[in-house]
Write a protein that holds these residues in place. Sequence first.
Motif, PDB file in Angstrom:
ATOM      1  N   ASN A  92      27.737 -23.077  12.977  1.00 16.73           N
ATOM      2  CA  ASN A  92      29.087 -23.981  13.165  1.00 16.73           C
ATOM      3  C   ASN A  92      29.003 -24.620  11.518  1.00 16.73           C
ATOM      4  OD1 ASN A  92      31.023 -25.771  12.981  1.00 16.73           O
ATOM      5  ND2 ASN A  92      30.664 -27.049  14.820  1.00 16.73           N
ATOM      6  N   ALA A  93      29.797 -23.587  10.761  1.00 13.47           N
ATOM      7  CA  ALA A  93      29.931 -24.472   9.058  1.00 13.47           C
ATOM      8  C   ALA A  93      31.140 -25.567   8.948  1.00 13.47           C
ATOM      9  CB  ALA A  93      30.106 -23.824   8.129  1.00 13.47           C
ATOM     10  N   ASN A  94      31.381 -26.147   9.883  1.00 22.19           N
ATOM     11  CA  ASN A  94      32.309 -27.023   9.500  1.00 22.19           C
ATOM     12  C   ASN A  94      32.147 -28.192  10.727  1.00 22.19           C
ATOM     13  OD1 ASN A  94      35.396 -28.770   9.867  1.00 22.19           O
ATOM     14  ND2 ASN A  94      36.410 -27.347  11.241  1.00 22.19           N
ATOM     15  N   VAL A  95      31.971 -29.791   9.893  1.00 27.34           N
ATOM     16  CA  VAL A  95      31.107 -30.270   9.969  1.00 27.34           C
ATOM     17  C   VAL A  95      32.614 -31.411  11.358  1.00 27.34           C
ATOM     18  CG1 VAL A  95      31.401 -31.930   8.332  1.00 27.34           C
ATOM     19  CG2 VAL A  95      28.968 -32.203   9.900  1.00 27.34           C
ATOM     20  N   PHE A  96      33.642 -31.068  10.683  1.00 29.35           N
ATOM     21  CA  PHE A  96      34.292 -31.052  11.668  1.00 29.35           C
ATOM     22  C   PHE A  96      35.385 -31.130  13.149  1.00 29.35           C
ATOM     23  CE2 PHE A  96      34.277 -33.041   6.899  1.00 29.35           C
ATOM     24  CZ  PHE A  96      34.404 -34.463   7.187  1.00 29.35           C
ATOM     25  N   SER A  97      34.604 -30.258  13.673  1.00 21.08           N
ATOM     26  CA  SER A  97      35.106 -29.401  14.434  1.00 21.08           C
ATOM     27  C   SER A  97      33.744 -28.338  15.153  1.00 21.08           C
ATOM     28  CB  SER A  97      35.796 -28.523  14.235  1.00 21.08           C
ATOM     29  OG  SER A  97      36.780 -27.960  14.965  1.00 21.08           O
ATOM     30  N   GLY A  98      34.215 -29.086  16.256  1.00 17.17           N
ATOM     31  CA  GLY A  98      32.967 -28.138  17.222  1.00 17.17           C
ATOM     32  C   GLY A  98      31.595 -28.554  17.464  1.00 17.17           C
ATOM     33  N   TRP A  99      31.081 -27.884  18.500  1.00 17.77           N
ATOM     34  CA  TRP A  99      29.853 -29.490  18.238  1.00 17.77           C
ATOM     35  C   TRP A  99      28.739 -27.982  17.784  1.00 17.77           C
ATOM     36  CZ3 TRP A  99      27.477 -29.309  24.120  1.00 17.77           C
ATOM     37  CH2 TRP A  99      28.813 -30.123  25.305  1.00 17.77           C
ATOM     38  N   MET A 100      28.088 -29.000  16.997  1.00 17.48           N
ATOM     39  CA  MET A 100      26.809 -28.531  16.383  1.00 17.48           C
ATOM     40  C   MET A 100      25.582 -28.937  16.210  1.00 17.48           C
ATOM     41  SD  MET A 100      27.468 -29.431  11.771  1.00 17.48           S
ATOM     42  CE  MET A 100      28.264 -28.452  11.786  1.00 17.48           C
ATOM     43  N   ALA A 101      24.418 -28.143  16.041  1.00 19.18           N
ATOM     44  CA  ALA A 101      22.933 -28.237  16.227  1.00 19.18           C
ATOM     45  C   ALA A 101      21.847 -28.446  15.467  1.00 19.18           C
ATOM     46  CB  ALA A 101      22.383 -26.617  16.313  1.00 19.18           C
ATOM     47  N   SER A 102      21.422 -29.132  15.124  1.00 19.52           N
ATOM     48  CA  SER A 102      20.780 -29.568  13.967  1.00 19.52           C
ATOM     49  C   SER A 102      18.694 -29.641  14.839  1.00 19.52           C
ATOM     50  CB  SER A 102      20.370 -30.647  13.994  1.00 19.52           C
ATOM     51  OG  SER A 102      19.697 -32.132  15.306  1.00 19.52           O
ATOM     52  N   THR A 123      26.288 -37.084  20.211  1.00 22.24           N
ATOM     53  CA  THR A 123      27.462 -36.997  19.307  1.00 22.24           C
ATOM     54  C   THR A 123      27.822 -35.469  19.271  1.00 22.24           C
ATOM     55  OG1 THR A 123      26.469 -37.497  18.125  1.00 22.24           O
ATOM     56  CG2 THR A 123      27.339 -39.680  18.780  1.00 22.24           C
ATOM     57  N   ALA A 124      27.146 -34.126  18.951  1.00 26.36           N
ATOM     58  CA  ALA A 124      27.332 -33.376  18.588  1.00 26.36           C
ATOM     59  C   ALA A 124      27.012 -32.525  19.340  1.00 26.36           C
ATOM     60  CB  ALA A 124      26.413 -33.353  16.555  1.00 26.36           C
ATOM     61  N   GLY A 125      26.618 -32.989  20.172  1.00 34.03           N
ATOM     62  CA  GLY A 125      26.475 -31.876  21.337  1.00 34.03           C
ATOM     63  C   GLY A 125      24.798 -30.816  21.246  1.00 34.03           C
ATOM     64  N   PHE A 126      25.034 -29.588  21.304  1.00 35.28           N
ATOM     65  CA  PHE A 126      24.319 -28.926  21.302  1.00 35.28           C
ATOM     66  C   PHE A 126      24.201 -27.333  21.086  1.00 35.28           C
ATOM     67  CE2 PHE A 126      19.741 -26.618  19.729  1.00 35.28           C
ATOM     68  CZ  PHE A 126      20.019 -25.520  20.842  1.00 35.28           C
ATOM     69  N   ALA A 127      24.852 -26.501  20.365  1.00 33.66           N
ATOM     70  CA  ALA A 127      25.127 -24.897  19.798  1.00 33.66           C
ATOM     71  C   ALA A 127      23.970 -23.844  19.642  1.00 33.66           C
ATOM     72  CB  ALA A 127      26.521 -24.944  18.855  1.00 33.66           C
ATOM     73  N   THR A 128      24.343 -22.872  20.056  1.00 29.51           N
ATOM     74  CA  THR A 128      23.671 -21.680  19.981  1.00 29.51           C
ATOM     75  C   THR A 128      23.432 -21.072  18.578  1.00 29.51           C
ATOM     76  OG1 THR A 128      24.814 -20.824  21.775  1.00 29.51           O
ATOM     77  CG2 THR A 128      22.266 -22.081  21.760  1.00 29.51           C
ATOM     78  N   GLY A 129      25.229 -20.672  18.144  1.00 25.87           N
ATOM     79  CA  GLY A 129      25.192 -20.382  17.347  1.00 25.87           C
ATOM     80  C   GLY A 129      26.132 -21.241  16.303  1.00 25.87           C
ATOM     81  N   PRO A 161      38.902 -38.539  24.369  1.00 20.87           N
ATOM     82  CA  PRO A 161      38.068 -38.302  25.462  1.00 20.87           C
ATOM     83  C   PRO A 161      36.996 -36.742  25.029  1.00 20.87           C
ATOM     84  CG  PRO A 161      39.643 -37.656  26.773  1.00 20.87           C
ATOM     85  CD  PRO A 161      40.126 -38.363  25.616  1.00 20.87           C
ATOM     86  N   GLY A 162      35.669 -36.883  25.438  1.00 12.31           N
ATOM     87  CA  GLY A 162      34.853 -35.676  24.856  1.00 12.31           C
ATOM     88  C   GLY A 162      34.871 -35.132  23.161  1.00 12.31           C
ATOM     89  N   THR A 163      35.076 -36.025  22.519  1.00  6.65           N
ATOM     90  CA  THR A 163      34.741 -35.437  21.543  1.00  6.65           C
ATOM     91  C   THR A 163      33.444 -35.638  20.712  1.00  6.65           C
ATOM     92  OG1 THR A 163      36.874 -36.963  20.544  1.00  6.65           O
ATOM     93  CG2 THR A 163      36.181 -36.320  19.162  1.00  6.65           C
ATOM     94  N   LYS A 164      32.586 -34.540  20.608  1.00  5.85           N
ATOM     95  CA  LYS A 164      31.427 -34.290  20.474  1.00  5.85           C
ATOM     96  C   LYS A 164      31.451 -32.838  18.789  1.00  5.85           C
ATOM     97  CE  LYS A 164      28.855 -35.339  23.926  1.00  5.85           C
ATOM     98  NZ  LYS A 164      27.699 -34.449  24.438  1.00  5.85           N
ATOM     99  N   THR A 165      31.116 -34.087  17.498  1.00  6.19           N
ATOM    100  CA  THR A 165      31.308 -33.050  16.410  1.00  6.19           C
ATOM    101  C   THR A 165      30.435 -33.318  15.940  1.00  6.19           C
ATOM    102  OG1 THR A 165      32.734 -34.571  15.029  1.00  6.19           O
ATOM    103  CG2 THR A 165      34.173 -32.562  15.881  1.00  6.19           C
ATOM    104  N   GLY A 166      29.678 -32.441  14.445  1.00  7.56           N
ATOM    105  CA  GLY A 166      28.754 -32.858  12.688  1.00  7.56           C
ATOM    106  C   GLY A 166      29.164 -34.349  12.565  1.00  7.56           C
ATOM    107  N   MET A 177      19.148 -25.962  10.790  1.00 12.56           N
ATOM    108  CA  MET A 177      19.102 -26.102   9.214  1.00 12.56           C
ATOM    109  C   MET A 177      20.156 -25.734   8.710  1.00 12.56           C
ATOM    110  SD  MET A 177      16.082 -24.397   7.904  1.00 12.56           S
ATOM    111  CE  MET A 177      16.644 -23.182   7.409  1.00 12.56           C
ATOM    112  N   LEU A 178      21.314 -25.695   9.185  1.00 12.97           N
ATOM    113  CA  LEU A 178      22.832 -25.639   8.481  1.00 12.97           C
ATOM    114  C   LEU A 178      23.528 -27.411   8.920  1.00 12.97           C
ATOM    115  CD1 LEU A 178      25.089 -24.882   6.490  1.00 12.97           C
ATOM    116  CD2 LEU A 178      25.886 -23.969   9.100  1.00 12.97           C
ATOM    117  N   GLY A 179      23.379 -26.912  10.269  1.00 11.20           N
ATOM    118  CA  GLY A 179      23.710 -28.764  10.978  1.00 11.20           C
ATOM    119  C   GLY A 179      23.334 -29.769  10.688  1.00 11.20           C
ATOM    120  N   THR A 180      21.398 -30.154  10.300  1.00 11.42           N
ATOM    121  CA  THR A 180      21.027 -31.041   9.710  1.00 11.42           C
ATOM    122  C   THR A 180      21.511 -31.786   8.078  1.00 11.42           C
ATOM    123  OG1 THR A 180      19.125 -30.291  11.169  1.00 11.42           O
ATOM    124  CG2 THR A 180      19.008 -31.210   9.306  1.00 11.42           C
ATOM    125  N   VAL A 181      21.434 -29.996   7.604  1.00 11.44           N
ATOM    126  CA  VAL A 181      21.697 -30.650   6.281  1.00 11.44           C
ATOM    127  C   VAL A 181      23.588 -31.343   6.294  1.00 11.44           C
ATOM    128  CG1 VAL A 181      22.334 -29.915   4.439  1.00 11.44           C
ATOM    129  CG2 VAL A 181      20.341 -28.627   4.762  1.00 11.44           C
TER     130      VAL A 181
END
Length: 369
Positions: free
Chosen positions: A303-313, A295-301, A212-217, A145-149
């Motif tokens: 991630n409140a930073n939309v500009f860094s790291g993989w993020m779930a939706s 573009t954002a991959g998938f995360a199980t934890g 290469p490999g940049t995947k963030t929100g 939910m956090l990633g989707t928003v």
Amino acid sequence: MTSTLNPVRKRSALTKGQLPKWAPYAVLAAALVVGAAVLALIGFNAFGWGIVSAILFTAGLSGWSRVVEGSRRATDRLATCLVVGAFLIALLPLISVIWTVLINGLPGLLDPGFLTTSMNGVTGSFDNKSVEEGTPVVGGIYHAMLGTVQITLLATAISVPVGLLTSIYLVEYGNDRPLSRVITFFIDVMTGIPSIVAGLFAAAFFFAVVGPGTKTGAVAAVALSVLMIPVVVRSSEEMLKIVPNELREAAYALGVRKWRTILKVVIPTAISGIASGITLAIARVIGETAPILVTAGFATGINANVFSGWMASLPTFIYTQILNPTSPSNPDPSSQRAWGAALVLIILVMLLNLAARLVARVFAPKAGR
């Protein structure tokens, strides 16, 4: 005595050649009974009962009307039945989807911690325990939910200014110039772009710019904005076009500059339609799965930073829970989580529609006395 009977005679003359008010209800009751009897002979099911009853109702009411009221009124009743039937047929998929999601999604939504926990550290042993011992299903959708928003808000922040300014240029300044025709052509092309292509574009763009490999929100937000901008432009353009020119001319006659006329007169007049168009654009992309996976991959934890790291939706959460369940047990806790996430996604879209109506009501021009 003559004066007492005259009103009765007048009412009879006025209602002569018309079906009684209870006629549609009587025909409907008879159609339901006959339809149930027919379906009982060939194998009863609710959908077939509804179809047969609707056909019998239309034929019965139209035939009765033709006998009593004539062909003109019978044709009118037939057309009314067909229009109402088409509306109900169009409504059936929506009702079916909402009912299915509610039935399957409520158990997951009512699980404790479903909305406040993530899937971080949740393994198949937890699901097996919940199936064997009947304990609540562990793991939730808070991170999704956090990633989707976050992704949707960032995509909206990119798309709405670009789309609205583009539509203002096309309506107020374009005047069928070559640049406006080129913009219109590319907007038409972008409207039909598949979502996966938008995701690949954003991934390739950040691959060239960042590495290469940049995947963030943020990359996912750029991909979604590619899908949102054409919808915002088209809807806003149509809303701006229907603003009466008399309002613009009245402002110009008072010496108001064009940019101020657009800002204070044109946009407030069309804000209701613009808000609806923006809501439609958000609803268009909030359920996209392919571009976010790219573009954002998938995360199980979390991630409140939309500009860094993989993020779930929510869409990717549903996809992974169905495709790669945590534990393939029966009943399947992963399916329960997926249905619960789907219900939350539908609720979010409904809330967006309510917010759009509220914005339109607050910012719409007030009617004078």
